[in-house]
Design a protein around this motif. Structure first.
Motif, mmCIF file in Angstrom:
data_model
loop_
_atom_site.group_PDB
_atom_site.id
_atom_site.type_symbol
_atom_site.label_atom_id
_atom_site.label_comp_id
_atom_site.label_asym_id
_atom_site.label_seq_id
_atom_site.Cartn_x
_atom_site.Cartn_y
_atom_site.Cartn_z
ATOM 1 N N UNK A 58 -36.015 -31.912 38.447
ATOM 2 C CA UNK A 58 -35.141 -32.124 39.604
ATOM 3 C C UNK A 58 -33.682 -32.177 39.170
ATOM 4 N N UNK A 59 -33.413 -32.905 38.107
ATOM 5 C CA UNK A 59 -32.030 -33.020 37.591
ATOM 6 C C UNK A 59 -31.533 -31.664 37.093
ATOM 7 N N UNK A 60 -32.405 -30.907 36.433
ATOM 8 C CA UNK A 60 -32.015 -29.606 35.905
ATOM 9 C C UNK A 60 -31.627 -28.660 37.028
ATOM 10 N N UNK A 61 -32.440 -28.593 38.056
ATOM 11 C CA UNK A 61 -32.129 -27.730 39.194
ATOM 12 C C UNK A 61 -30.851 -28.164 39.902
ATOM 13 N N UNK A 62 -30.662 -29.473 40.011
ATOM 14 C CA UNK A 62 -29.472 -29.973 40.687
ATOM 15 C C UNK A 62 -28.197 -29.596 39.926
ATOM 16 N N UNK A 63 -28.309 -29.434 38.616
ATOM 17 C CA UNK A 63 -27.148 -29.101 37.793
ATOM 18 C C UNK A 63 -26.830 -27.612 37.771
ATOM 19 N N UNK A 64 -27.703 -26.801 38.360
ATOM 20 C CA UNK A 64 -27.500 -25.354 38.369
ATOM 21 C C UNK A 64 -27.076 -24.936 39.764
#
Length: 444
Positions: A435-441
């Protein structure tokens, strides 16, 4: 523009021509020693030092949650498996031209998990060897020479098995004796996956005939891993299997990836579909990392094959491998790992479903137990697979201490495949990191 088909070895692979960062001394040695055959993960390859349970530790002390590796399926360095190997290698390790009790004890324990008709088991060292042997047995038993596989299948790396592994090919197409069918998903077959897949196999048999080949076998892994993970609905595989058998061919269930309780619903992937294979091939998780594989088959098929050639494997079926394999079976049972795969897998699927609802780039979640695929696409459009986003997510997860791989015809599917001992907290660690990874992209 049509999406580009991606070979399986290119997914998530280190590319020395593109990734020109600092080259460590060990990476330089690897490149000199292995050359063009070297396949490493990530834009910046990791050097591992140790592992335990679901976690691996790099030489710099960073710990990573392993969501990729289905080889140590009961957990890295499981103490019961380690102890079994250690005891046996300190006692006796021979090839199979001598009798030894550990090997027969293991085979009998393995057979207890399989259909009664598959009462002969031939042991080898790798899944490639097992599938190669199964192909030869199928051709001997049927007189056929043609094989039906899915478009992105991967079944190993011997000469014969590479022919039936379209996803391994970087150039060209499989030879004429191999006919491909689409992956069994709704994108290809709509709501009637069973009927659509059956029709595709029927057409493939006709095509083989036009090329001068009668069918020897349909071979597939029942989770369709390299195709992008297609598990449901349970039972959809049965009509295609019946069609192949009615045409005189066999069904080879490649259980190297879906077997040994990973689906949660059943010990073997084919059991979810209510089918009895003519042969079952297995490897990878069979001995939790110790090299071991096998072919379970009907005695009549094996006897016919052995009339012409016979089979012997110097290392296959050695007592150390047998001790490791038996320990794996015991751990799966005593630690309730099949039930754990079902429970924790359901938890992951539920949480990933929330991502589908909140992030348009996540277009689908599929799977069974602890074998799950998650599709990443552009603009929320399933027809626009986004392998570059997938690669960015994979490397972003690495930065957040989660190791994961890709699959699918276009390399846009996250392949979620952790050890079976995964805990709920570890599952949440992964979903939170994703979730954090997608939010950062940023979205395109």
């Amino acid at each position: 523009m049509s999406p580009t088909i991606r070979p399986i070895l290119d997914m998530n692979a280190f590319d020395a021509t593109r990734d020109k960062g600092a080259v460590s001394a060990l990476l330089g040695r690897r490149q000199r020693n292995v050359g063009a055959a070297s396949v490493l993960f990530y834009r910046h390859p990791l050097e591992m030092a140790r592992a335990s349970g679901c976690w691996m530790e790099a030489t710099d002390g960073t710990r990573f949650l392993d969501f990729y590796n289905n080889v140590p399926s009961v957990g890295h360095c499981h103490p019961r498996v380690v102890a079994a190997i250690s005891r046996q290698v300190a006692t006796l390790n021979i090839h199979t031209r001598y009798l030894n009790r550990p090997t027969e004890t293991y085979i009998e324990a393995l057979k207890a998990t399989l259909p009664d008709s598959l009462s002969n088991v031939v042991l080898a060292c790798t899944g490639s060897e097992a599938n190669d042997l199964a192909m030869r047995i199928a051709m001997s038993g049927t007189g056929g020479t043609g094989f039906v596989v899915t478009e992105s299948a991967y079944h190993g790396n011997t000469w014969a098995v590479t022919d039936i592994s379209p996803s391994a090919l970087k150039q060209g197409a499989p030879p004429p004796h191999v006919c491909m069918v689409p992956a069994p998903g709704s994108a290809n077959f709509g709501e009637d996956i069973a009927g659509g897949f059956q029709t595709a196999v029927e057409k493939a048999i006709v095509t083989l005939g036009e090329r001068g080949h009668t069918p020897a076998a349909l071979i597939c892994d029942s989770i369709f891993s390299s195709d992008g993970v297609f598990a449901d609905p349970p039972g959809f595989l049965a009509p295609a299997v019946e069609t192949m058998q009615a045409a005189g061919g066999l069904f080879i269930a490649d259980e190297v990836q879906p077997g040994f309780a990973r689906s949660g619903d059943a010990f073997w992937g084919f059991d979810r579909h209510g089918v009895t294979p003519d042969m079952v091939t297995m490897g990878k998780p069979m001995a939790n990392g110790y090299p071991m594989s096998g072919v379970a088959t009907r005695p009549d098929l094996l006897a016919r094959f052995c009339e012409g050639v016979g089979y012997f494997n110097t290392f296959g079926g050695n007592p150390v491998a047998a001790a490791a394999g038996l320990a794996v079976l015991e751990v799966i049972e005593t630690e309730g790992l099949q039930a754990n795969a079902r429970k924790i897998g359901h938890h992951i699927m539920t949480r990933l479903g929330e991502l589908v609802a909140t992030d348009a780039r996540v277009t689908a979640v599929r799977g069974a137990g602890l074998f799950i695929g998650l599709d990443l696409c552009r603009d929320g459009d399933p027809d626009l697979p986004d392998p570059e986003l997938t690669s960015t997510v994979i490397n972003g997860l690495r930065d957040r201490r989660v190791l994961i791989g890709a699959a699918g015809r276009y390399g846009h599917t996250l392949k979620i495949r952790p050890p079976l001992c995964l805990t709920r907290d570890e599952a949440d660690f992964f979903v939170d990191a994703l979730t954090d990874t997608l939010a950062a992209i940023p979205s395109a």
